[in-house]
Motif scaffolding. Structure first.
Motif, short mmCIF file in Angstrom:
data_model
loop_
_atom_site.label_atom_id
_atom_site.label_comp_id
_atom_site.label_asym_id
_atom_site.label_seq_id
_atom_site.Cartn_x
_atom_site.Cartn_y
_atom_site.Cartn_z
N GLU A 19 14.95 -8.78 -10.47
CA GLU A 19 15.04 -9.64 -9.29
C GLU A 19 13.81 -9.48 -8.39
OE1 GLU A 19 19.76 -10.44 -8.50
OE2 GLU A 19 18.73 -8.96 -7.26
N VAL A 20 13.67 -10.44 -7.49
CA VAL A 20 12.53 -10.47 -6.58
C VAL A 20 13.03 -10.24 -5.16
CG1 VAL A 20 10.60 -11.85 -5.70
CG2 VAL A 20 11.34 -12.10 -8.10
N VAL A 21 12.36 -9.32 -4.45
CA VAL A 21 12.61 -9.11 -3.03
C VAL A 21 11.51 -9.85 -2.28
CG1 VAL A 21 12.77 -7.45 -1.14
CG2 VAL A 21 13.76 -6.91 -3.38
N VAL A 22 11.91 -10.88 -1.52
CA VAL A 22 10.93 -11.76 -0.87
C VAL A 22 10.88 -11.47 0.62
CG1 VAL A 22 10.30 -14.15 -0.39
CG2 VAL A 22 11.35 -13.56 -2.59
N PHE A 23 9.64 -11.36 1.14
CA PHE A 23 9.41 -11.30 2.58
C PHE A 23 9.05 -12.72 3.04
CE2 PHE A 23 8.82 -7.03 1.20
CZ PHE A 23 9.08 -6.19 2.28
N PRO A 24 9.95 -13.43 3.73
CA PRO A 24 9.61 -14.75 4.26
C PRO A 24 8.53 -14.62 5.35
CG PRO A 24 11.99 -14.38 4.26
CD PRO A 24 11.34 -13.06 4.03
N PRO A 25 7.95 -15.73 5.79
CA PRO A 25 6.95 -15.66 6.86
C PRO A 25 7.47 -14.89 8.07
CG PRO A 25 6.99 -17.85 5.92
CD PRO A 25 8.13 -17.10 5.30
N GLY A 26 6.63 -14.04 8.61
CA GLY A 26 7.01 -13.22 9.75
C GLY A 26 6.40 -11.84 9.63
N ASP A 27 6.60 -11.02 10.66
CA ASP A 27 6.07 -9.66 10.69
C ASP A 27 7.21 -8.67 10.47
OD1 ASP A 27 3.60 -10.72 11.25
OD2 ASP A 27 3.70 -10.31 13.40
N TYR A 28 6.92 -7.63 9.65
CA TYR A 28 7.91 -6.61 9.32
C TYR A 28 7.26 -5.25 9.48
CZ TYR A 28 9.84 -10.75 7.06
OH TYR A 28 10.29 -12.03 6.81
N ARG A 29 7.86 -4.39 10.29
CA ARG A 29 7.30 -3.05 10.51
C ARG A 29 8.14 -2.04 9.73
NH1 ARG A 29 6.07 -0.96 16.48
NH2 ARG A 29 4.30 -2.35 16.13
N ALA A 30 7.46 -1.10 9.08
CA ALA A 30 8.21 -0.15 8.27
C ALA A 30 7.44 1.15 8.09
CB ALA A 30 8.51 -0.75 6.89
N GLY A 31 8.21 2.18 7.74
CA GLY A 31 7.65 3.43 7.25
C GLY A 31 7.71 3.42 5.74
N THR A 32 7.83 4.58 5.12
CA THR A 32 7.80 4.66 3.66
C THR A 32 8.92 3.86 3.02
OG1 THR A 32 6.76 6.84 3.65
CG2 THR A 32 7.99 6.22 1.68
N LEU A 33 8.54 3.04 2.03
CA LEU A 33 9.48 2.27 1.22
C LEU A 33 9.35 2.72 -0.23
CD1 LEU A 33 8.73 -1.23 2.78
CD2 LEU A 33 10.77 0.18 3.20
N HIS A 34 10.47 3.00 -0.88
CA HIS A 34 10.47 3.53 -2.24
C HIS A 34 10.73 2.40 -3.23
CE1 HIS A 34 10.50 7.77 -0.89
NE2 HIS A 34 11.17 7.27 0.15
#
Length: 443
Positions: A19-34
């Motif tokens: 499957e695909v995890v999609v980030f739609p248009p916009g800003d996303y702030r994050a720390g470590t992602l596994h």
């Protein structure tokens, strides 16, 4: 701005294989992602994944159970935004952006993949990274295409102990090295970097453009750098009040016991790189109980054009350990010139155990190419010229055996001195069509 780490990680963990995890248009702030097996992470146009400004939002740096004999940037793969370890069939694709969100060196890596298989990174833009932008350790079957790196505070793309890597159509603007192949002890064992192709890339940097080493405990085999443009430009850094310091365009170096063999450099155009070519065998001895030189052999450099060079190119081994089987053909180097004759008589230090970089040698006795401790060197259809008069020879061969020089066009010293100078050189063949004003030999 809201920290989205938990929500993004939940989406990654919930995705079924393929499957695909999609980030739609916009800003996303994050720390470590596994990252996980059989996952595609897609940043849509207008989507930006932004590294948290708080280092506490990232996994702490690794504490390895062994001595990696490498700096923390090279050895650590936990302190990162997108972290993958022992994952397979993972893709990170654009056309969106990843913003490292830093204004100096020393933060988390945007992408850090360790011992991963079947990796695709495509059509992304990475900006403001305080660490290696794309850092790969012990990975295999990696395809990096159409990636743009801007305002990098550290290296652009670093495959370390990797196999079957292709880097194509990328643009890298970096304050440090652009694309670097390493073979460190960050895995705790010696492993080669092999079967790597870098092609059709545009590199704008202030250190080295295409580089092998310096971390060179393991071997490098079957490497191709082709059809790339390199520039040491100052203008992109003016807004950051940073003095540019380009070093070498193409830098091949092994100093920790590893071998470099079967390397092809072709179709390279460079501008304002201080030393267009830097080929170096040394014995710094990283990870060795007793420092010992490896080998640097079977390198072909062809169809290379360089303008605005400030320092000569060089091909050097160390006493008792020659660089061997090096071929240069259709190489055209135009240097700034202006060197004085005193440099011809200066002693060039060996620096066997120093950090290898063209900046360690700078103004050598030749204005075009200086070769020392080399066996089986072939130079053909090559031009070594200067824009302003230079008192040094174009080509100096020192302690070189079995050299062949054919169809060399060279700017001779303005005072009538030799265009080619041979010191302690034997079994050397000079083509009668050599376009030089004079030839002198010395023991």
């Amino acid at each position: 701005m809201v920290n989205d780490t938990v929500a993004i990680q939940a989406a990654i963990d919930a995705a079924a294989p393929g499957e695909v995890v999609v980030f739609p248009p916009g800003d996303y702030r994050a720390g470590t992602l596994h990252l996980r097996d059989r996952l595609e992470l897609r940043l849509a146009a207008g989507a930006t994944l932004i590294a948290s400004p708080d280092d506490r939002d990232f996994d702490p740096r690794e504490k390895l159970a062994y001595e990696p004999f490498a700096d923390r940037e090279t050895a650590d793969f936990r302190f990162a935004l997108l972290q993958g370890r022992d994952v397979q069939h993972v893709s990170i694709v654009g056309p969106g952006r990843i913003d490292g969100n830093r204004r100096s060196r020393g933060g988390p890596k945007p992408i850090a993949l360790k011992q991963c298989r079947h990796v695709t990174i495509r059509d992304l833009t990475l900006e403001n990274a305080p660490n290696y932008n794309i850092s790969l350790l012990g990975c295999e079957h990696v395809d990096i295409r159409g990636v743009t790196i801007r305002n990098g505070y550290a290296d652009g793309i670093d495959p370390d102990c990797c196999r079957y890597v292709r880097i194509a159509g990328c643009r890298v603007e970096s304050r440090d090295d652009a694309i670097v192949l390493k073979s460190s002890l960050a895995l705790g064992v010696r492993r080669p970097t092999e079967y790597v192709v870098v092609t059709d890339c545009k590199l704008v940097n202030v250190r080295n453009g295409l580089k092998i080493g310096t971390e060179s405990c393991g071997d490098f085999r079957d490497i191709v750098f082709r059809n790339c443009t390199l520039a040491g430009r100052a203008d992109i850094w003016n807004a950051f009040d940073l003095k540019p310091y380009p070093s070498a365009g193409v830098s091949l170096q092994t100093v920790d016991g590893g071998r470099i063999e079967r390397v092809l450099i072709s179709g390279i155009t460079m501008e304002n790189m201080r030393a267009p070519l830097f080929v170096r065998l040394g014995e710094r001895g990283g990870g060795q109980a007793v420092p010992a030189a490896g080998a640097l052999t079977n390198v072909t450099i062809r169809d290379v054009t360089a303008t605005g060079a400030e320092w000569p190119s060089s091909i050097t081994g160390i006493p008792g350990h020659d660089v061997s089987d090096i071929t240069l053909s259709d190489v055209r180097i135009s240097a700034r010139g202006g060197g004085d004759a005193a440099r011809l008589s200066r002693r060039v230090p060996e620096q066997e155990r120093e950090y290898p970089d063209a900046a360690r040698f700078r103004h050598l006795p030749a204005h075009g190419l200086y070769c020392r401790h080399v066996t089986r060197l072939r130079i053909e259809r090559t031009a070594l010229t200067v824009r302003t008069p230079d008192a040094r020879p174009a080509l100096v061969l020192e302690d070189v055996r079995e050299a062949t020089v054919k169809t060399l066009v060279a700017s001779a010293p303005g005072d009538g001195g030799p265009a080619v100078w041979l010191r302690s050189t034997r079994d050397c063949i000079l083509d009668p069509h050599l376009q030089a004003t004079a030839l002198r030999t010395a023991d």
